[in-house]
Design a protein around this motif. Structure first.
Motif, PDB file in Angstrom:
ATOM      1  N   UNK A  62     -27.820   7.051  15.568  1.00 17.89           N
ATOM      2  CA  UNK A  62     -28.923   7.276  14.643  1.00 17.89           C
ATOM      3  C   UNK A  62     -28.656   8.580  13.900  1.00 17.89           C
ATOM      4  N   UNK A  63     -28.170   8.510  12.686  1.00 15.09           N
ATOM      5  CA  UNK A  63     -27.756   9.697  11.954  1.00 15.09           C
ATOM      6  C   UNK A  63     -28.544   9.837  10.655  1.00 15.09           C
ATOM      7  N   UNK A  64     -28.504  11.043  10.115  1.00 14.97           N
ATOM      8  CA  UNK A  64     -29.061  11.282   8.783  1.00 14.97           C
ATOM      9  C   UNK A  64     -27.941  11.769   7.878  1.00 14.97           C
ATOM     10  N   UNK A  65     -28.283  12.079   6.678  1.00 17.52           N
ATOM     11  CA  UNK A  65     -27.270  12.457   5.693  1.00 17.52           C
ATOM     12  C   UNK A  65     -26.498  13.709   6.103  1.00 17.52           C
ATOM     13  N   UNK A  66     -27.147  14.623   6.826  1.00 18.26           N
ATOM     14  CA  UNK A  66     -26.480  15.862   7.223  1.00 18.26           C
ATOM     15  C   UNK A  66     -25.270  15.604   8.120  1.00 18.26           C
ATOM     16  N   UNK A  67     -25.300  14.483   8.831  1.00 17.49           N
ATOM     17  CA  UNK A  67     -24.184  14.178   9.733  1.00 17.49           C
ATOM     18  C   UNK A  67     -22.892  13.934   8.979  1.00 17.49           C
ATOM     19  N   UNK A  68     -22.980  13.629   7.689  1.00 19.54           N
ATOM     20  CA  UNK A  68     -21.786  13.348   6.900  1.00 19.54           C
ATOM     21  C   UNK A  68     -21.205  14.593   6.249  1.00 19.54           C
ATOM     22  N   UNK A  69     -21.926  15.696   6.313  1.00 18.84           N
ATOM     23  CA  UNK A  69     -21.412  16.943   5.750  1.00 18.84           C
ATOM     24  C   UNK A  69     -20.328  17.476   6.677  1.00 18.84           C
ATOM     25  N   UNK A  70     -19.148  17.795   6.154  1.00 16.67           N
ATOM     26  CA  UNK A  70     -18.047  18.235   7.023  1.00 16.67           C
ATOM     27  C   UNK A  70     -18.371  19.529   7.743  1.00 16.67           C
ATOM     28  N   UNK A  71     -17.862  19.646   8.954  1.00 17.59           N
ATOM     29  CA  UNK A  71     -18.050  20.840   9.777  1.00 17.59           C
ATOM     30  C   UNK A  71     -16.710  21.545   9.938  1.00 17.59           C
ATOM     31  N   UNK A  72     -16.776  22.867  10.085  1.00 22.00           N
ATOM     32  CA  UNK A  72     -15.573  23.638  10.316  1.00 22.00           C
ATOM     33  C   UNK A  72     -14.977  24.181   9.035  1.00 22.00           C
ATOM     34  N   UNK A  73     -15.275  25.472   8.760  1.00 23.19           N
ATOM     35  CA  UNK A  73     -14.762  26.104   7.548  1.00 23.19           C
ATOM     36  C   UNK A  73     -14.134  27.444   7.911  1.00 23.19           C
ATOM     37  N   UNK A  74     -13.130  27.823   7.163  1.00 21.22           N
ATOM     38  CA  UNK A  74     -12.513  29.110   7.442  1.00 21.22           C
ATOM     39  C   UNK A  74     -13.389  30.247   6.915  1.00 21.22           C
ATOM     40  N   UNK A  75     -13.388  31.320   7.657  1.00 18.75           N
ATOM     41  CA  UNK A  75     -14.116  32.520   7.269  1.00 18.75           C
ATOM     42  C   UNK A  75     -13.230  33.341   6.337  1.00 18.75           C
ATOM     43  N   UNK A  76     -13.843  33.892   5.313  1.00 18.52           N
ATOM     44  CA  UNK A  76     -13.096  34.660   4.316  1.00 18.52           C
ATOM     45  C   UNK A  76     -13.516  36.118   4.350  1.00 18.52           C
ATOM     46  N   UNK A  77     -12.531  37.005   4.429  1.00 22.42           N
ATOM     47  CA  UNK A  77     -12.774  38.438   4.347  1.00 22.42           C
ATOM     48  C   UNK A  77     -12.395  38.913   2.955  1.00 22.42           C
ATOM     49  N   UNK A  78     -13.296  39.595   2.305  1.00 25.30           N
ATOM     50  CA  UNK A  78     -13.039  40.063   0.941  1.00 25.30           C
ATOM     51  C   UNK A  78     -13.369  41.547   0.832  1.00 25.30           C
ATOM     52  N   UNK A  79     -12.658  42.222  -0.070  1.00 22.49           N
ATOM     53  CA  UNK A  79     -12.994  43.610  -0.380  1.00 22.49           C
ATOM     54  C   UNK A  79     -14.318  43.661  -1.133  1.00 22.49           C
TER      55      UNK A  79
END
Length: 907
Positions: A62-79
């Motif tokens: 039993x899923x909703x639309x949020x279940x289709x959003x990909x998980x796992x993103x790289x963290x970005x360090x910026x100046x």
């Protein structure tokens, strides 16, 4: 046929016979039964099928639309200027999310053409595609031909774990049915563009790339907006089999499928014939190989800096402080898609790195061997471990002297390690299971630079030489070293001026003095200079005066102030393994004699407190952290300030430390640019630790030089020169105003006092003019001073012939009695002149000649704020110099630190 009578009779009998008739009935009945059974089986089968289908659908997640959003993103360090520093990602989160509006139409068309050409028309299931795949399966006997839509593939990836949990054909069939059911359901709830967006950000595209944005940067070295039709087709060719169609590893296979992608795009009129021809003739794989070589070269040196390591460490701690568990914080950092605005200034960092690694500052390098060896029994496989200490012990036994695993070349180190390894193998008969060989250059360095007004760390050096590992030992934040005389400022004079009614003109007699446990305190210059003000004691780093002062301040009050200044490694009280009670709350705290030592980062923050007018700010390595949705998660832009000392105390300490760099022990740190600079040197017993901590109106910085192990290293003023050169280059690079200074706060006045007592001067008193907190100007007048000159050898009244003498002072105590300060021998000796050097003289006459009493009358206090402090009388004994000695004396106490670095004797 028989037409005779006999034949006719026979035929007539057969017509009326029951046997054939019964046989026909039986055949008809059997047929009916078989038909009924077949129908029953069909009915039962259909029913069972419907039942099975219902069971499968009932088990559908039993899923909703949020279940289709990909998980796992790289963290970005910026100046802080927005330029990317690096990214942090685990194995399945190397993904940069990109929204549909930023995805090129050609890229969308390429994926639709090859993966789901009727995507824009179907309702989640491609019926034509399923029929085509079934017919093809009947012909070939292979029913693996896919007919999944983009929606189904998205569900397979984000709901069914890419099918990795399936072990049987029925598992796969069940997943397929549920997948199709969910696809139809989801397309009722999510628009087509969102499905494409989720899909293109989800899919794996080889080389550790998740999502099209990361893949574009990996293969082509650019973002999606810059991709050509040919490059879009390359990416669209990958998903069916990321290993087989990897454009880097299998360019020919990818090229074949890319051609198919382009043909489909042409058929669907997504591109023109001209675009098709141009793409087909594009030598895209040569560009991919070129970008790959560049990336590979960068990855070989892609080790996080000491600064980045500290960002990760602080971020982990801050997330835990916000309520996340350790695991949750770790996951958020490495797969949460955070955006971290880092405080590091790349220009300042480059300057610091350049200076500390400049070989002209350093002696011939020595390499410390870090070695580990594991041998395993050939039969039992039982393992035996050996460390570098075992190596040193073995060589000590072989060579007959204390052996140290320090070498002048890598070849020498490697030869020694090989010799030890071979000897252990020969001795045990075991085989090598694992060996670790690493060399660390010595001496080493740490450096921290902060903006004292914001608490932001702008540069950090955790060591010199090549950094080869992530999260390796960071000498700036993890090494606890003895601070030496740098601690005199924060442990002694800071609380003295802030809370004990003292001033820079408070006078202490530099004369023989002993800790409460009976151990003697020694100056680095080996003698005594008589009465000196705190300002002068700071400038020349006088040990005895510092210990006398902290005794009056009380070590407990000093310790309390140090905690407010952010020191976390101090020991209030503990019992070691030998039952010895250890505590940093003692007199040697004045000289930086600590149980564990302090870190470069924390002493920099303490000095930054003085530079910031008395406000402590905990050092920060990033100003903001945003989550994957762009929401502000952590905000350090306005860090908390804690008032530790008054701004008057801070200004006075700055004034005194300015003297250190203009004419005292830290003169090598004085800026060539003319920038107002203040600071303090520190060197510990054995010359194990060498420091300079200082600041200008813009930045506070600390530098430490020494060996990782407690081995003598005497760089003299090199530490000051390195500090100065970094700061001067920063001033020039940043275009800082060299006329800037520290504004004098209200409540600071000038006054003149007796330089022997620190009290208001009476007639005839030698005087010194200095700055005061107006609330702490002395109110008592000097009652007069009695001095006596003593031979250091006989402890009697000195002759002119006595080679070494010390002047002792009689001071008026609270009871109105004169007390001889610092003289620890029998005072009856002072009734006679030295009987070792020269002739004896009449005791009474000698006493009269060598002891003076100065009766003085009241005088007025000079009050001005325009003149610099001046000393009107200097001692007649040998004057100190800013050179640092090469010898030291260790002080230990019963309940004081047992560290070898417990006494500072070099400044």
């Amino acid at each position: 046929m028989d037409f005779t009578k006999k034949g006719a009779v026979k035929a007539q009998k057969e017509l009326v016979s029951k046997l054939p008739r019964n046989r026909r009935k039986l055949n008809i009945s059997v047929f009916k039964i078989i038909l009924v059974l077949v129908l029953a089986i069909v009915i039962v089968g259909v029913g069972a099928g419907f039942g099975a289908l219902k069971g499968i659908l009932d088990d559908t997640p039993n899923i909703n639309a949020d279940a289709l959003i990909p998980k796992g993103y790289k963290t970005t360090l910026v100046y802080q200027n927005g330029k990317e520093i690096t990214t942090l990602a685990n194995s399945n989160s190397n993904r940069e999310y990109v929204y549909y509006d930023s995805i090129p139409e050609d890229l969308v068309n390429a994926f639709v053409a090859i993966e789901d050409r009727r995507f824009w028309e179907h309702n989640g299931i491609d019926v034509q595609g399923i029929a085509r795949a079934f017919i093809k399966g009947l012909k070939s006997g292979d029913f693996d031909e896919g007919a999944s839509t983009l929606t189904q593939q998205l569900i397979k990836n984000n709901v069914f774990n890419v099918g990795l949990n399936e072990s049987t054909f029925l598992d796969k069939l069940e997943r397929k049915v549920q997948e199709q059911y969910l696809a139809v359901d989801m397309e009722k709830k999510i628009d087509k563009k969102s499905i494409v967006e989720y899909y293109l950000n989800t899919i794996y595209l080889g080389e550790g790339c998740y999502g099209v944005e990361t893949a574009a940067k990996t293969y082509f070295g650019k973002g999606l907006s810059q991709l050509s039709v040919s490059e879009c087709a390359v990416l669209a060719a990958i998903p069916q089999n990321p290993t087989k169609y990897d454009p880097l590893l299998s360019p020919d296979d990818n090229k074949t499928r890319r051609t198919q992608v382009l043909k489909y795009m042409l058929d669907l009129e997504y591109i023109t014939q001209a675009q098709y021809d141009e793409a087909i003739n594009d030598n895209v794989y040569k560009r991919i190989a070129s970008v790959s070589k560049k990336e590979e070269k960068q990855q070989k040196t892609e080790v996080n800096s000491y600064y980045t390591d500290e960002v990760i460490k602080q971020l982990q701690n801050d997330l835990v402080a916000k309520g996340y568990s350790e695991d949750e914080a770790e996951s958020l950092i490495w797969s949460g898609g955070l955006k971290v605005i880092v405080c590091q200034d790349p220009e300042i960092q480059e300057i610091a790195d350049s200076v500390v690694n400049d070989t002209s500052y350093w002696p011939e390098p020595v390499y410390q061997l870090n070695y580990a060896l594991t041998l395993a029994d050939k039969e039992t496989k039982v393992q035996t471990n050996y460390s570098v200490e075992n190596l040193e012990s073995w060589f000590t036994e072989q060579e007959g002297y204390d052996y140290s695993a320090r070498y002048y070349s890598e070849d020498d180190a490697r030869a020694a390690a090989d010799e030890f390894r071979d000897a252990m193998v020969a001795e045990t008969g075991d085989e090598v299971f694992m060996e670790t060989f690493k060399l660390v250059i010595q001496p080493q360095v740490s450096f921290t630079l902060m903006d004292q007004n914001t608490g932001q760390v702008k540069a950090l050096v955790g060591g010199r030489g090549e950094k080869t590992e992530n999260r390796s030992f960071n000498r700036a934040t993890e090494a606890t070293r003895q601070p030496g005389s740098c601690f005199k400022i924060v442990a002694t004079y800071l609380p003295a001026l802030d809370a004990c009614n003292m001033s820079l003109a408070t006078v202490y007699d530099d004369a023989p003095y002993y800790y409460e446990n009976g151990n003697q305190v020694f100056n680095w210059y080996g003698g005594y200079w008589g009465p000196k003000t705190i300002r002068y004691a700071i400038m020349e780093s006088m040990n005895i005066i510092a210990v006398k002062c902290i005794t009056d301040v009380t070590p407990q009050l000093a310790y309390d102030y140090l905690l407010k200044l952010g020191f976390t490694t101090l020991v209030e009280r503990k019992t070691d393994s030998d039952g010895l009670i250890l505590s940093d709350i003692n007199q040697s705290l004045a000289l930086g004699g600590l149980t564990n030592g302090i870190t470069n980062l924390e002493i920099t923050a303490a000095y930054a407190t003085i530079a910031n007018g008395g406000n402590y700010i905990k050092p920060v390595f990033y100003s903001e952290v945003y989550d994957h949705e762009g929401n502000l998660l952590i905000d350090n832009r306005e860090p908390e300030k804690t008032r530790v000392i008054s701004e008057q105390t801070a200004w006075l300490l700055t004034s005194a430390m300015h003297d250190v760099v203009t004419g005292g022990t830290g003169s090598g740190a004085n800026s060539y640019t003319g920038m107002y600079t203040a600071g303090k040197t520190g060197t510990t017993s054995g010359d194990f630790d060498n420091w300079f901590c200082g600041y200008n109106p813009y930045y506070t910085a600390s530098i430490w030089l020494g060996n990782d192990e407690n081995i003598t290293y005497s760089p003299g003023s090199i530490k000051c020169y390195m500090w100065r050169d970094i700061m001067d280059q920063v001033i020039e690079k940043k275009g800082l105003d060299t006329s800037a200074t520290f504004e004098m706060p209200d409540g600071i006045v000038q006054a003149t006092v007796c330089s022997d007592t620190g009290l208001l001067p009476s007639n005839g008193c030698p005087t010194v003019t200095d700055y005061f907190d107006a609330s702490k100007i002395p109110t008592k007048y000097c009652p007069g001073v009695k001095k006596v000159v003593v031979c250091n050898e006989s402890h009697m009244l000195a002759n002119k012939e006595c080679p070494e003498t010390t002047t002792f002072i009689y001071k008026l105590n609270d009871d109105g009695e004169y007390v001889l300060e610092g003289y620890t021998w029998d005072e009856s000796l002072l009734k006679e002149h030295c009987n070792i050097h020269g002739k004896k003289k009449d005791t009474k006459k000698t006493t009269k000649a060598t002891t003076t009493t100065e009766d003085t009358s009241e005088d007025t206090t000079e009050d001005t704020t325009t003149e610099e402090p001046t000393t009107t009388e200097e001692p007649t004994t040998e004057e100190p110099t800013s050179e640092e000695p090469t010898s030291s004396t260790e002080i230990t106490t019963t309940e004081e630190p047992s560290s070898d670095d417990s006494t500072d004797t070099t400044q």
